[in-house]
Write a protein that holds these residues in place. Structure first.
Motif, mmCIF file in Angstrom:
data_model
loop_
_atom_site.group_PDB
_atom_site.id
_atom_site.type_symbol
_atom_site.label_atom_id
_atom_site.label_comp_id
_atom_site.label_asym_id
_atom_site.label_seq_id
_atom_site.Cartn_x
_atom_site.Cartn_y
_atom_site.Cartn_z
ATOM 1 N N MET A 160 0.832 -1.197 0.000
ATOM 2 C CA MET A 160 0.000 0.000 0.000
ATOM 3 C C MET A 160 0.873 1.257 0.000
ATOM 4 N N ASN A 161 2.008 1.159 0.637
ATOM 5 C CA ASN A 161 2.904 2.306 0.709
ATOM 6 C C ASN A 161 3.761 2.452 -0.534
ATOM 7 N N SER A 162 3.860 1.365 -1.249
ATOM 8 C CA SER A 162 4.807 1.361 -2.349
ATOM 9 C C SER A 162 4.130 1.835 -3.613
ATOM 10 N N ILE A 163 4.950 2.327 -4.584
ATOM 11 C CA ILE A 163 4.420 2.647 -5.901
ATOM 12 C C ILE A 163 4.958 1.559 -6.803
ATOM 13 N N GLY A 164 4.084 0.666 -7.188
ATOM 14 C CA GLY A 164 4.510 -0.597 -7.796
ATOM 15 C C GLY A 164 5.552 -0.428 -8.874
ATOM 16 N N PHE A 165 5.350 0.566 -9.733
ATOM 17 C CA PHE A 165 6.232 0.765 -10.857
ATOM 18 C C PHE A 165 7.672 0.975 -10.400
ATOM 19 N N PHE A 166 7.819 1.895 -9.425
ATOM 20 C CA PHE A 166 9.185 2.213 -9.009
ATOM 21 C C PHE A 166 9.802 1.082 -8.197
ATOM 22 N N GLU A 167 8.917 0.401 -7.457
ATOM 23 C CA GLU A 167 9.418 -0.694 -6.637
ATOM 24 C C GLU A 167 10.131 -1.719 -7.515
ATOM 25 N N THR A 168 9.558 -1.932 -8.726
ATOM 26 C CA THR A 168 10.101 -3.013 -9.539
ATOM 27 C C THR A 168 11.140 -2.536 -10.548
ATOM 28 N N VAL A 169 11.244 -1.205 -10.751
ATOM 29 C CA VAL A 169 12.209 -0.705 -11.734
ATOM 30 C C VAL A 169 13.616 -1.190 -11.395
ATOM 31 N N TRP A 170 13.954 -1.044 -10.147
ATOM 32 C CA TRP A 170 15.314 -1.404 -9.746
ATOM 33 C C TRP A 170 15.563 -2.901 -9.964
ATOM 34 N N GLN A 171 14.514 -3.702 -9.639
ATOM 35 C CA GLN A 171 14.629 -5.143 -9.907
ATOM 36 C C GLN A 171 14.883 -5.387 -11.385
ATOM 37 N N ASP A 172 14.072 -4.699 -12.205
ATOM 38 C CA ASP A 172 14.203 -4.871 -13.653
ATOM 39 C C ASP A 172 15.603 -4.506 -14.115
ATOM 40 N N VAL A 173 16.095 -3.373 -13.603
ATOM 41 C CA VAL A 173 17.411 -2.907 -14.036
ATOM 42 C C VAL A 173 18.477 -3.938 -13.667
ATOM 43 N N ARG A 174 18.370 -4.458 -12.430
ATOM 44 C CA ARG A 174 19.388 -5.437 -12.032
ATOM 45 C C ARG A 174 19.302 -6.706 -12.871
ATOM 46 N N TYR A 175 18.052 -7.108 -13.123
ATOM 47 C CA TYR A 175 17.869 -8.321 -13.911
ATOM 48 C C TYR A 175 18.413 -8.115 -15.322
ATOM 49 N N ALA A 176 18.082 -6.930 -15.897
ATOM 50 C CA ALA A 176 18.526 -6.632 -17.256
ATOM 51 C C ALA A 176 20.054 -6.611 -17.312
ATOM 52 N N ALA A 177 20.661 -5.997 -16.317
ATOM 53 C CA ALA A 177 22.126 -5.911 -16.300
ATOM 54 C C ALA A 177 22.717 -7.315 -16.258
ATOM 55 N N ARG A 178 22.092 -8.193 -15.452
ATOM 56 C CA ARG A 178 22.611 -9.568 -15.367
ATOM 57 C C ARG A 178 22.502 -10.295 -16.692
ATOM 58 N N THR A 179 21.314 -10.167 -17.344
ATOM 59 C CA THR A 179 21.154 -10.890 -18.625
ATOM 60 C C THR A 179 22.108 -10.343 -19.681
ATOM 61 N N LEU A 180 22.270 -9.018 -19.690
ATOM 62 C CA LEU A 180 23.161 -8.432 -20.701
ATOM 63 C C LEU A 180 24.603 -8.856 -20.460
ATOM 64 N N ALA A 181 24.960 -8.922 -19.177
ATOM 65 C CA ALA A 181 26.342 -9.310 -18.864
ATOM 66 C C ALA A 181 26.608 -10.741 -19.330
ATOM 67 N N LYS A 182 25.513 -11.548 -19.393
ATOM 68 C CA LYS A 182 25.702 -12.936 -19.797
ATOM 69 C C LYS A 182 26.004 -13.056 -21.291
ATOM 70 N N SER A 183 25.397 -12.159 -22.106
ATOM 71 C CA SER A 183 25.710 -12.245 -23.537
ATOM 72 C C SER A 183 26.556 -11.042 -23.936
ATOM 73 N N ARG A 184 27.834 -11.171 -23.687
ATOM 74 C CA ARG A 184 28.762 -10.048 -23.840
ATOM 75 C C ARG A 184 28.845 -9.568 -25.278
ATOM 76 N N THR A 185 28.959 -10.505 -26.229
ATOM 77 C CA THR A 185 29.159 -10.104 -27.626
ATOM 78 C C THR A 185 27.975 -9.284 -28.105
ATOM 79 N N PHE A 186 26.785 -9.802 -27.811
ATOM 80 C CA PHE A 186 25.579 -9.087 -28.213
ATOM 81 C C PHE A 186 25.599 -7.674 -27.639
ATOM 82 N N THR A 187 25.820 -7.589 -26.333
ATOM 83 C CA THR A 187 25.819 -6.290 -25.675
ATOM 84 C C THR A 187 26.855 -5.366 -26.306
ATOM 85 N N PHE A 188 28.025 -5.897 -26.555
ATOM 86 C CA PHE A 188 29.099 -5.091 -27.122
ATOM 87 C C PHE A 188 28.707 -4.541 -28.496
#
Lengths: 906, 107
Positions: free
Chosen positions: A62-90
């Motif tokens: 109730m206190n949280s704003i769902g969108f922002f709560e999950t943005v950081w999760q998304d960013v961390r998840y995205a960073a992890r997936t991108l780090a896994k496929s280095r060539t693509f990211t590069f």
């Protein structure tokens, strides 16, 4: 309130935990009182309350704003997936960095040259005065008019005046000569602009009050660094400026460069020192006194509007004063040699305009606004190509991730939630590209500014990143992310779950429509690249046309240099005698064929005046028609190899005391003597050099370019400088038998031997000077060429990727075809044919699009039409060629498929 | 349970004076004659929601048997809200009654 709760949600949670504990304690107490054992009491209490973690989570949400709560999760998840496929990211980040970097680089130039406000106090309040005459818009005002405006207006909190040294003054420091960019300023110049000194004091109204009595100079921080190595003892130092001793009184702050973007002013002195530093034509104490004559308009004026006053209101307030000053100017002409009804009328008919000037003087804006916007369009197209490319890569990647996405969808992830996750990845990629692009841009901008500059007068623009540029890059990155990220994300999350989960990427899901989307992207990419390529081709051929264009004189084998004897105290007659001696010396240098000089440097002719013909001007000539005029030395036409059609070249014998002569060009002869023979006729040019006498025409020469390569030659009158000494900045032109630069040192020694103190500057070849006049054309041609090449490369990479992917998917089919008897050549042909089909579709869209849009650059073109068929053909062939090249590898791979292996894996 | 009913019950309970969560839970349970079975935990999100709307306010106090407990009291806005809700509830109940028991109404 929502945000306050959002940021305090952790404390809230702790609070709730304590509250729930309190409930349990109270309930347990009561249960104990009812006679339960302590364990039982506790357990019953817990049962009564329910799942306390769930309750806390519910409140947390109730206190949280769902969108922002999950943005950081998304960013961390995205960073992890991108780090896994280095060539693509590069690959993605590098291509985005090219696209975004090109945009940032061009935008920061636009920002610095066209958008930025002057680094002064409240620049938006500044306005500049303009004079609108039937012949054009000018910026010059007389000193008396300025004082009138300054003292009697009701709309400004201050009005300042300044005048740039049109030739760069010579400044001797401890006996060493050197040039500097200088300006003369009114006493209130710095206070109205709100500029503070870093040291000493700045020029004040008292420095302006008595003419010639205040030899003080303010230098810029940059000049202090360059010329004085930041010597703190510079204040009070004596220097010699154009042979007049000056005292340095102050240094301005580093960010202040003057009032014209692109040019740094080194030295400022009071305007009332004008007659001392530019003595020729100052006429101090006469009716033509530079500081007193109302017709001598040499000052630019800027005002600082009082709060709430608009430029229009200011113009209205000043209008009566302006007209009075123009009437005075017209009246002050009476009895002067260049007085005429036409000149008077041009004063009386002029109007005052007041323009916003918060961005400074417009010179650079006028020169570069069109080329920079063209380049901005080019980089935008490049960005589109980049986006299409990255989108295609993302599509392929989404295919590889089908299973992961299918699993997440089946376990209950919402589609929008997944799209958001994928777009977060895109944004992360775009930001990475943006940051790298920013670095690229700032590495490139210095070279770009060099590319904008003439060989001897570099443009100095502050292209350091500022908030505008950072915001632009940020926006472009986000825009890019949405552009290349959305479609693939949309497509990736639209899955047939069963087949996606079952197996094998090859048979999975919606591969067919995915590659359809990929093909559409390729077609778009080819089309946009082609538009870019055709534009670049048109501009490149324009540059080539201009470079190959014969300007009417032989530009090869001529050395140029400039001298100004006025700066070491020579008067006009002494200067003329010095030129004579210089010519003699230079002609004696081995390797020199002929030497001459001219008032205007080649292709930089500016003087346009109304001539009078003694024998009568034909009625076809309008009263406002002007002709070009130049003072030149002996053998001028021989040196330039401009053919003399009738009569003769100037000779050393055309000197003071001999009959006064002029030479005109063909255009002049045609316009002013259409049916008559101009030879032996007489003319004069009021207002050129104070000599109203009639001069005989002794020669007619062929037209040569005089105001740049694009403008057709104006009618010209050439005067022998020895007969009409004129103000002293002179360019020498030396034709050499060998490479001009190899005799440069010998020529400079000859100058030094003639007059040791005479500074020589702007040494270059005539070829370089001609090249300098093409600086704009070269800028847009080379950069749009570069961007076109990048687009081509990206399109090729995209095509290669798509065809590789497509043939891999079809390995089984190819195997069957081969098993049924298709030859390797047929297979390779099939792949190539498909590629060409895509390219042809791209061409079919790109060519009409280019033809529809190329008129936008028509004004920049020279010697060819906007829909030049040859350029379009070459661009199309290049596109097709590079496409075949890109498709060659996948085609070859397809043709080498072993049918046995292919069929077995199917 | 009907949406908003719990809110209404809480406000109603607090009209007698400040109370902590435990008290409120038990009061509601008793007053609704155990027709409305509340899992006491679900009370707390409702309390939080009401507090966010500023209809009730909270403070830490000491319970009857000397435990630290969070107390809630009705604010002016909450009182107004309760009145409004009660009126609306009454109207609703009357309407429902008219529909379900028309004959009885007529007699």
């Amino acid at each position: 309130m929502g945000w306050a709760r959002f940021f305090r949600r952790k404390q809230w949670d702790a609070e709730r935990a304590r509250e729930l504990d309190a409930y349990l304690e109270i309930e347990t107490d009561e249960n104990l009182a009812r006679g339960m054992s302590s364990d039982e009491a506790r357990q019953a209490a817990c049962r009564k309350l329910g799942n306390s973690t769930l309750i806390r989570e519910e409140i947390y949400r109730m206190n949280s704003i769902g969108f922002f709560e999950t943005v950081w999760q998304d960013v961390r998840y995205a960073a992890r997936t991108l780090a896994k496929s280095r060539t693509f990211t590069f690959v993605v980040i590098v291509s985005l960095a090219l696209g975004i970097g090109a945009n940032t680089a061009i935008f920061s130039l636009i920002n610095a040259a066209l958008l930025k406000m002057l680094p002064v106090k409240d620049p938006e309040q500044l306005v500049q005065f303009k004079v609108v005459t039937p012949g054009g818009v000018g910026e010059g005002f007389s000193y008396p008019a300025y004082k009138e405006f300054r003292d009697h207006n009701r709309v400004f909190s201050g009005a300042l005046a300044f005048s740039k040294f049109y030739d760069e003054p010579n400044i001797e420091v401890d006996g060493q000569s050197g040039r500097a960019k200088g300006q003369m300023v009114s006493g209130n110049f710095f206070s109205v602009l709100g500029i503070k000194p870093v040291m000493g004091r700045l020029i004040a109204p008292t420095d302006e009050s008595v003419a010639g009595q205040s030899p003080v100079a303010v230098i810029s921080d940059d000049y202090w660094r360059r010329r004085f190595a930041l010597d703190p003892g510079v204040i009070g130092k004596k220097v010699v400026l154009n042979n007049i001793p000056f005292t340095i009184i102050g240094v301005t702050t580093p960010e202040f460069f003057g009032l014209q973007p692109g040019e740094k002013i080194d030295v400022s002195i009071p305007i009332t020192m004008k007659a001392q530093v530019n003595p020729s034509f100052a006429f101090t104490g006469t009716r033509q006194d530079i500081l007193a004559a109302p017709y001598r308009t040499w000052l630019s004026i800027m005002g600082r509007l009082k709060p709430g006053v608009t430029p229009k209101e200011a113009a209205a307030d000043l209008e009566p004063m302006f007209h009075a000053s123009m009437r005075e100017a017209a009246a002050s002409l009476s009895g002067l040699p260049f007085d005429s009804p036409a000149v008077r009328q041009s004063y009386l008919a002029s109007k005052l305009r007041v323009d916003s000037a918060g961005q400074g003087l417009a010179a650079l804006r006028q020169q570069f606004s069109k080329p920079l916007w063209i380049l901005m369009t080019a980089v935008f197209l490049l960005l589109l190509v980049t986006c299409a490319n990255v989108a295609n890569l993302l599509l392929a990647r989404a295919n590889a991730r089908q299973k992961e996405i299918a699993v997440r969808l089946t376990t209950g992830a919402g589609r929008w939630r997944l799209i958001r996750q994928l777009i977060t990845e895109s944004i992360l990629l775009a930001l990475g590209g943006g940051i790298l692009g920013l670095l690229l841009a700032f590495g490139a901008d210095r070279s770009l500014v060099m590319l904008m500059s003439h060989s001897n007068s570099p443009i100095s623009l502050n292209v350091r990143p500022d908030t505008t540029v950072l915001a632009f890059t940020m926006l472009v990155s986000l825009f890019t992310a949405l552009l290349f990220g959305f479609l693939p994300a949309w497509r990736a999350t639209r899955l047939n779950l069963t087949s996606a989960l079952v197996d094998s990427t090859r048979s999975a899901g919606r591969g067919g429509s995915r590659s359809k989307l990929g093909k559409m992207l390729i077609v778009a990419q080819v089309a946009v690249s082609l538009v870019l390529l055709i534009g670049a081709g048109l501009l490149a051929r324009t540059l080539q046309n201009l470079q190959n264009f014969y300007p009417g004189f032989n530009k090869e084998g001529v050395l140029l240099f400039t001298v100004n004897p006025g700066v070491i105290g020579y008067n006009l007659d002494q200067s003329a005698r010095l030129y004579e001696r210089l010519l003699e010396r230079i002609n004696g240098v081995p390797g020199v064929r002929s030497a001459t000089f001219s008032f205007y440097s080649p292709l930089r002719m500016l003087g346009l005046l109304i001539p009078k013909i003694q024998e009568g001007t034909p009625s076809s000539v309008k009263a406002t028609d002007r002709v070009g005029i130049d003072d030149v030395g002996p053998n001028y036409f021989k040196t330039f190899e401009i053919p003399v059609l009738a009569g003769r070249d100037f000779a050393p014998s055309d000197r003071a005391g001999t009959p006064k002569v002029v030479i005109i060009n063909e255009a002049m002869a045609r316009q002013y003597f259409s049916d008559r023979n101009p030879m032996g006729k007489h003319l004069t040019v009021p207002g050129w050099n104070g000599d109203p006498s009639w001069k005989e025409i002794v020669g007619v020469v062929k037209d040569a370019q005089n105001r740049g390569l694009r403008e057709s030659p104006t009618p010209m009158i050439y005067l022998p400088l020895f007969q009409f000494p004129d103000e002293a900045l002179i360019t020498f032109e030396v034709r050499t038998a060998i490479s001009p630069l190899s005799v440069s040192n010998a020529i400079q020694r000859a100058v030094k031997a003639t007059e040791l103190r005479l500074p020589v500057f702007d040494i270059k070849t005539l070829n370089e000077q001609v090249d300098d006049s093409l600086v704009q054309e070269r800028l847009i041609a080379s950069l749009s060429g570069l961007f076109g090449a990048l687009a081509l490369l990206l399109a090729a990479v995209g095509l290669y990727g798509l065809m590789t992917y497509a043939t891999n998917r079809r390995t089984g089919e190819i195997g069957i075809r081969m098993a049924l008897g298709a030859t390797r050549g047929q297979i390779a042909g099939m792949v190539l044919r498909e590629t060409l089909l895509l390219v042809l579709a791209g061409l079919a869209i790109g060519v009409p699009a280019a033809m529809a849009s190329s008129h936008l650059i028509r004004s920049e073109l020279y010697g060819l039409r906007a829909n030049d068929p040859l350029t379009i053909l070459i661009a199309g062939l290049m596109m097709a060629g590079i496409a075949v090249f890109a498709a060659y590898l996948p085609a070859r791979r397809a043709s080498r498929v072993d049918p046995m292996v292919a069929l077995r894996t199917e | 349970m009907l949406q908003g009913t719990l809110d209404l019950l809480i406000l109603q309970t607090l009209i007698m004076g400040p109370a902590h969560g435990h008290t409120i839970a038990h009061t509601i349970e008793q007053r609704s004659e155990e027709v409305l079975q509340v899992e006491h935990g679900s009370l707390y999100p409702a309390l939080h929601r009401l507090e966010n709307r500023r209809w009730i306010a909270s403070f830490w106090g000491t319970s009857e048997n000397n435990r630290k407990a969070r107390y809630y009291r009705l604010t002016a806005a909450g009182r107004k809200q309760l009145l409004e809700h009660t009126n609306r509830w009454d109207r609703l109940v009357r309407a429902v009654n008219r529909v379900l028991r028309p004959a009885k109404e007529e007699t």
